[in-house]
Design a protein around this motif. Structure first.
Motif, PDB file in Angstrom:
ATOM      1  N   GLU A  80       5.756  -9.588  -4.633  1.00 22.47           N
ATOM      2  CA  GLU A  80       4.505  -9.319  -3.922  1.00 22.47           C
ATOM      3  C   GLU A  80       4.782  -8.869  -2.495  1.00 22.47           C
ATOM      4  OE1 GLU A  80       0.230  -9.198  -3.582  1.00 22.47           O
ATOM      5  OE2 GLU A  80       1.733  -8.992  -5.157  1.00 22.47           O
ATOM      6  N   SER A  81       5.804  -9.454  -1.849  1.00 20.96           N
ATOM      7  CA  SER A  81       6.169  -9.037  -0.490  1.00 20.96           C
ATOM      8  C   SER A  81       6.590  -7.581  -0.466  1.00 20.96           C
ATOM      9  CB  SER A  81       7.308  -9.913   0.045  1.00 20.96           C
ATOM     10  OG  SER A  81       6.924 -11.260   0.145  1.00 20.96           O
ATOM     11  N   VAL A  82       7.418  -7.186  -1.451  1.00 22.91           N
ATOM     12  CA  VAL A  82       7.876  -5.801  -1.535  1.00 22.91           C
ATOM     13  C   VAL A  82       6.699  -4.874  -1.809  1.00 22.91           C
ATOM     14  CG1 VAL A  82       9.264  -4.169  -2.862  1.00 22.91           C
ATOM     15  CG2 VAL A  82      10.214  -6.401  -2.244  1.00 22.91           C
ATOM     16  N   ARG A  83       5.813  -5.253  -2.716  1.00 19.88           N
ATOM     17  CA  ARG A  83       4.658  -4.415  -3.056  1.00 19.88           C
ATOM     18  C   ARG A  83       3.793  -4.169  -1.823  1.00 19.88           C
ATOM     19  NH1 ARG A  83      -0.594  -4.324  -4.268  1.00 19.88           N
ATOM     20  NH2 ARG A  83      -0.875  -6.515  -3.717  1.00 19.88           N
ATOM     21  N   LEU A  84       3.534  -5.214  -1.041  1.00 20.12           N
ATOM     22  CA  LEU A  84       2.707  -5.064   0.150  1.00 20.12           C
ATOM     23  C   LEU A  84       3.374  -4.150   1.175  1.00 20.12           C
ATOM     24  CD1 LEU A  84       1.414  -8.724   0.654  1.00 20.12           C
ATOM     25  CD2 LEU A  84       0.063  -6.743  -0.027  1.00 20.12           C
ATOM     26  N   ASP A  85       4.685  -4.322   1.358  1.00 21.58           N
ATOM     27  CA  ASP A  85       5.387  -3.489   2.328  1.00 21.58           C
ATOM     28  C   ASP A  85       5.400  -2.022   1.901  1.00 21.58           C
ATOM     29  OD1 ASP A  85       5.908  -5.444   4.142  1.00 21.58           O
ATOM     30  OD2 ASP A  85       7.950  -5.861   3.469  1.00 21.58           O
ATOM     31  N   LEU A  86       5.661  -1.760   0.623  1.00 20.24           N
ATOM     32  CA  LEU A  86       5.674  -0.379   0.145  1.00 20.24           C
ATOM     33  C   LEU A  86       4.292   0.249   0.235  1.00 20.24           C
ATOM     34  CD1 LEU A  86       8.029  -0.528  -2.968  1.00 20.24           C
ATOM     35  CD2 LEU A  86       8.580   0.050  -0.605  1.00 20.24           C
ATOM     36  N   TYR A  87       3.270  -0.537  -0.061  1.00 19.76           N
ATOM     37  CA  TYR A  87       1.897  -0.043   0.047  1.00 19.76           C
ATOM     38  C   TYR A  87       1.614   0.365   1.490  1.00 19.76           C
ATOM     39  CZ  TYR A  87      -3.183   0.174  -0.363  1.00 19.76           C
ATOM     40  OH  TYR A  87      -4.479   0.603  -0.349  1.00 19.76           O
ATOM     41  N   TYR A  88       2.021  -0.472   2.441  1.00 17.44           N
ATOM     42  CA  TYR A  88       1.769  -0.154   3.845  1.00 17.44           C
ATOM     43  C   TYR A  88       2.546   1.091   4.267  1.00 17.44           C
ATOM     44  CZ  TYR A  88       1.653  -0.179   8.860  1.00 17.44           C
ATOM     45  OH  TYR A  88       1.481   0.221  10.158  1.00 17.44           O
ATOM     46  N   VAL A  89       3.839   1.159   3.930  1.00 18.02           N
ATOM     47  CA  VAL A  89       4.689   2.270   4.349  1.00 18.02           C
ATOM     48  C   VAL A  89       4.074   3.610   3.960  1.00 18.02           C
ATOM     49  CG1 VAL A  89       6.892   3.416   3.879  1.00 18.02           C
ATOM     50  CG2 VAL A  89       6.850   0.979   4.403  1.00 18.02           C
ATOM     51  N   GLU A  90       3.515   3.700   2.761  1.00 26.38           N
ATOM     52  CA  GLU A  90       3.048   4.980   2.245  1.00 26.38           C
ATOM     53  C   GLU A  90       1.578   5.259   2.525  1.00 26.38           C
ATOM     54  OE1 GLU A  90       4.097   5.352  -1.835  1.00 26.38           O
ATOM     55  OE2 GLU A  90       6.240   5.115  -1.474  1.00 26.38           O
TER      56      GLU A  90
END
Length: 496
Positions: free
Chosen positions: A461-471
């Motif tokens: 979930e941490s990775v998903r949130l970070d990738l969502y923000y980055v893009e």
């Protein structure tokens, strides 16, 4: 276990909800329309009020002729502003009460209104009207955003009582259904409540837990509309891929039309690319277009400018707080008040990130002894009652005060105010290939990870949130995250 009986439209006994569950009041189209009318009335009153107040301030000593002119222009702007709020779909039932999307549309509608007004003023050489635009735009936009926030708080309160929610049935493979139901229970806010689930295939369905409620589950896709009528749902969410294919989904939509039930498709692609997805019909073929993410350009220049202004201002204003914390930390335990640690920044560039020291000075040496007691998400080490944390450290970690020195990293350009969590260099070496995309922009002092649970989040979930923000980041979204950060600091979640 709950199963569908042979007679159409009839179902076996449904598990009763837990004692903590609440009855769900009338929801769906009726309450959304009432809510939209309330928003429209509030928007109109605020827009008219702020323009009348601005006109009154600007024409206190002016002639009656100029007062008439300003009132006329103010009326035109008010009408245009109200119209723009509708044209930009700021009251769309798909976004009201669900977060940043609503606020972004309000800001865009306001900017569009005043951009058009500014062009008219410039073309007609109405210099004396510029003050009206300068005063009315920021104050009016702030009022509209505050109004939407207050309405959202009211809607959230109502949702906790089981009111003003769209009731949905989730359809799909068991794993997809459980994931979507869990996400809706945790994060949909004042939007949806799951009242039932349908598993594709012949799996033996068991009761589905969504938050504090238990909802019925059936297997088989033959009589979904009967189950929808049984549960009183307003919408059907198709979670992930169905083996029956797109033709079945099309036919399901036709069948649901008879009861005015909405059909919603939940795609795994939206987990990362949501705001960049648009539908483009080509000769009757609906194409889902995913725009390329932008990692450079004007928006990033604006982001950097915001970082410099806010971080420099924060360092000046917080200087007395820094002094108090330095004295408290030094008096609590011996050692330096600041702690520096190497972190990976944009494009894996290593930098020294600063924090207020919240542990004993030998914390790094004692880490290996405690590693087997790790309560974090497997990649990050976290321990709720970490014996290395000092007395003052527990206080400053709880309220995120230990992060304040990172304003210096932001000012230096190594970090941003908002961004992905800054990883340790050792973490990056163990990243999977897609996880490296977190490093395409600068790490943040705060971010989606901090306002969504912090240490309570699992690694995926941490990775998903970070990738969502980055893009998908935006300046408006950053401002909303900063606002949410203040709220999390006052009511900490996952901080230990």
């Amino acid at each position: 276990m709950t199963q569908m009986q042979s007679s159409p439209g009839r179902f076996a006994t449904v598990p009763r909800t837990t004692a903590a569950s609440r009855s769900i009041a009338t929801s769906g189209t009726a309450w959304r329309r009432r809510y939209q009318v309330s928003l429209m009335a509030t928007d109109s009153v605020l827009i008219l009020g702020i323009l009348l107040l601005t006109v009154n301030v600007l024409t206190l000593d002016d002639s009656s002729r100029r007062l008439t002119e300003v009132l006329l222009l103010g009326g035109v702007i008010a009408a245009g502003w109200v119209t723009a709020m509708s044209l930009f779909r700021t009251r769309d039932s798909r976004i009201v009460g669900t977060g940043a999307g609503e606020y972004k549309k309000v800001v865009r509608a306001s900017l569009a209104t005043f951009a058009a007004a500014a062009v008219v003023v410039a073309l007609l050489d109405l210099d004396h009207f510029r003050s009206l635009l300068v005063l009315a735009l920021p104050s009016g936009t702030a009022l509209l955003l505050s109004s939407r926030w207050l309405w959202r708080q009211w809607l959230l309160h109502q949702s906790h009582l089981g009111h003003y929610l769209s009731k949905v049935v989730v359809v799909g493979q068991p794993a997809d259904v459980r994931y979507v139901a869990a996400q809706l229970a945790k994060k949909s806010g004042a939007a949806y409540t799951v009242v039932g689930a349908v598993y594709e295939g012949r799996s033996n369905p068991a009761a589905l837990h969504t938050g504090e409620r238990i909802v019925p589950v059936v297997s088989g896709l033959r009589k979904i509309e009967d189950f929808v009528a049984y549960t009183g749902a307003d919408a059907v969410i198709v979670a992930g891929h169905l083996h029956k294919g797109s033709s079945y989904i099309r036919e399901l939509g036709w069948r649901l039309e008879e009861s005015s039930t909405e059909l919603v498709l939940a795609s795994a692609l939206t987990n990362v690319a949501g705001p960049r997805i648009t539908m483009r019909p080509v000769e009757g073929l609906p194409l889902m277009h995913v725009e390329l993410p932008q990692f450079t350009g004007g928006r990033h220049i604006l982001k950097r400018a915001l970082d410099i202004v806010v971080s420099a201002t924060a360092l000046l204003i917080l200087a007395p707080v820094f002094l108090v914390l330095v004295i408290a930390i030094r008096r609590d335990t011996p050692g330096n008040a600041f702690f520096a640690q190497e972190r990976a920044g944009k494009n894996s560039a290593v930098f020294r990130m600063f924090k207020f020291r919240s542990m004993v000075v030998t914390a790094e040496d004692e880490l290996e002894v405690l590693r087997e007691r790790n309560q974090g998400n497997g990649v990050l080490f976290k321990l709720r009652d970490d014996p290395r944390v000092t007395r003052i450290g527990r206080i400053i970690r709880k309220y995120s005060l230990d992060e304040l020195p990172q304003f210096w990293n932001v000012l230096r350009g190594e970090m941003s105010l908002v961004g992905p969590r800054p990883p340790l260099v050792s973490e990056v070496s163990g990243y999977e290939e897609h996880t490296h995309r977190r490093l395409l922009i600068k790490p943040g002092l705060t971010g989606l990870w901090q306002v969504s649970g912090r240490s309570d989040l699992d690694w995926e979930e941490s990775v998903r949130l970070d990738l969502y923000y980055v893009e998908n980041w935006s300046v408006t979204g950053d401002l909303i995250i900063i606002w949410r950060t203040f709220k999390v600091m006052l009511k900490p979640v996952g901080a230990y």
